[in-house]
Design an enzyme around this catalytic site. Structure first.
Site, PDB file in Angstrom:
ATOM      1  N   HIS A 336       0.820  -1.217   0.000  1.00 28.17           N
ATOM      2  CA  HIS A 336       0.000   0.000   0.000  1.00 28.17           C
ATOM      3  C   HIS A 336       0.850   1.263   0.000  1.00 28.17           C
ATOM      4  O   HIS A 336       0.333   2.360  -0.295  1.00 28.17           O
ATOM      5  CB  HIS A 336      -0.915   0.030   1.233  1.00 28.17           C
ATOM      6  CG  HIS A 336      -2.169  -0.771   1.088  1.00 28.17           C
ATOM      7  ND1 HIS A 336      -2.222  -2.133   1.277  1.00 28.17           N
ATOM      8  CD2 HIS A 336      -3.442  -0.385   0.790  1.00 28.17           C
ATOM      9  CE1 HIS A 336      -3.463  -2.556   1.108  1.00 28.17           C
ATOM     10  NE2 HIS A 336      -4.220  -1.528   0.810  1.00 28.17           N
ATOM     11  N   GLU A 361      -2.760 -17.257  24.363  1.00 29.18           N
ATOM     12  CA  GLU A 361      -2.973 -18.710  24.379  1.00 29.18           C
ATOM     13  C   GLU A 361      -1.667 -19.469  24.157  1.00 29.18           C
ATOM     14  O   GLU A 361      -1.648 -20.588  23.654  1.00 29.18           O
ATOM     15  CB  GLU A 361      -4.005 -19.160  23.328  1.00 29.18           C
ATOM     16  CG  GLU A 361      -5.224 -18.283  23.142  1.00 29.18           C
ATOM     17  CD  GLU A 361      -6.001 -18.042  24.428  1.00 29.18           C
ATOM     18  OE1 GLU A 361      -5.578 -18.506  25.500  1.00 29.18           O
ATOM     19  OE2 GLU A 361      -7.024 -17.367  24.355  1.00 29.18           O
TER      20      GLU A 361
END
Length: 377
Positions: A336, A361
């Site tokens: 971009h 996690e």
């Protein structure tokens, strides 16, 4: 391995994709900026039974398999990682009861959170992250109840939960074998909501501290036997890591889709950026990484519903998907150019959201420990 989705899996995938585009996408940038928990869409997710993912039908859930749940998290992750985190970590919050709870506990607690959400998984403490045995929260038996004291941090949806599975040390002299897990409802007067975190990404997921202040809980609300907590936590984390991998894959896919649309439209030196071979190779690398992450995640999801532990496969899926999310979002910003570094486009949010998938996690380093431990055993 059969790569054809069942009719039910496709139905859930399409339903979540449509919901995410219609209801979540319009507010995704705003809730990221304001760190606002999206109560309005959470209610709508509950109406669609998205909080019933991973809960058997007889307890009010959808009864769908882990792969179907992953398809939901991936589709939501393409649009808003905060929403995907809310439903995926809620599912992990229910897992101690689903996997290890008594029949009485399942009937008592699961229907409510399946219908209304939200269940929270409370293991981490200020001094105990990866090293669960270092936690200082304590549970002391007094007759037919336990008194819990201590604190938990980084609890996803912690300020918005209806039910909490909380891990504390009840037998400190036994180390990991001294941890126990308790079911605690939000209205327990000993449960206080502490500090809400301001985070780099997943800003709308209401990450909070929990304070356990002489919290009384019945011994009947202990999950499994005293000292089973670590075993319960590890099994549930295996399942939760698959959800993180699915979310990471969704973020990566969204970042690739945004980059492809941009370089096909943006012209420099009289031709679209997509005509440049060097940028085409970026796209090829991104697409290949995403496909690998997706297939590893689906494999781990399928194995999760089969007997036994599949920690290595789960860790591989999370490691690869998290690495992919970071690599692809970084390259998407690069493709971009300057506009990708601004908040005019969502790709900078994708990068910030992707980072947590390498951490929560179980960090990527922990995933490598799990994988190498299995390979070297």
């Amino acid at each position: 391995m059969d790569f054809t989705f069942t009719e039910e899996q496709v139905l859930i995938q399409n339903m979540v994709r449509e919901f995410a585009e219609k209801e979540v996408k319009p507010i995704a940038a705003e809730i990221d900026k304001t760190h606002r928990f999206p109560k309005e869409t959470v209610k709508k997710m509950a109406d669609l039974n998205l909080f019933g993912l991973g809960i058997p039908e007889e307890y009010g859930g959808t009864g769908v398999d882990t792969l179907a749940s992953c398809l939901a998290y991936e589709e939501m992750g393409k649009v808003c990682a905060s929403h995907a985190t809310i439903i995926s970590v809620h599912s992990m919050g229910t897992k101690p009861i689903v996997y290890f709870g008594s029949e009485e506990q399942k009937k008592k607690y699961l229907p409510d959170v399946a219908k209304n959400g939200i269940a929270c998984f409370a293991l981490t403490e200020p001094g105990a992250g990866t090293d669960a045995a270092s936690q200082s929260s304590r549970g002391v038996r007094q007759g037919d109840k336990f008194i819990l004291n201590g604190s938990k941090i980084f609890i996803t949806s912690g300020s918005e939960g209806r039910l909490y599975c909380i891990f504390v040390m009840t037998q400190p002299d036994k180390g990991l074998k001294g941890i126990s897990c308790f079911i605690v409802k939000r209205d327990n007067p000993g449960l206080k909501i502490g500090q809400l975190e301001e985070k780099l990404g997943i800003c709308a997921s209401a990450t909070a501290e929990l304070v356990l202040d002489n919290l009384e809980v019945s011994a009947a609300d202990m999950i499994g036997a005293e000292g089973d907590g670590f075993r319960i936590a590890m099994r549930c984390l295996d399942s939760g890591r698959i959800g993180v991998a699915a979310l990471a894959t969704g973020i990566a896919q969204a970042a690739l889709d945004a980059a492809v649309a941009y370089i096909k439209d943006r012209k420099q030196f009289g031709k679209p950026l997509a005509a440049n071979q060097g940028l085409q190779w970026y796209v090829a690398d991104m697409a290949a990484q995403i496909e690998a992450a997706r297939l590893l995640t689906y494999k781990a999801a399928i194995l999760n519903d089969q007997p036994g532990r599949h920690s290595k496969e789960t860790a591989i899926a999370k490691l690869v998907a998290a690495n992919t999310a970071m690599d692809v979002t970084r390259l998407s910003i690069q493709l971009h150019g300057g506009i990708g570094y601004t908040k005019h486009h969502s790709v900078e949010r994708f990068l910030r959201d992707a980072k947590i998938t390498e951490i929560y996690e179980g960090t990527s380093e922990v995933m490598k420990m799990v994988i190498s431990g299995s390979v070297l055993a």
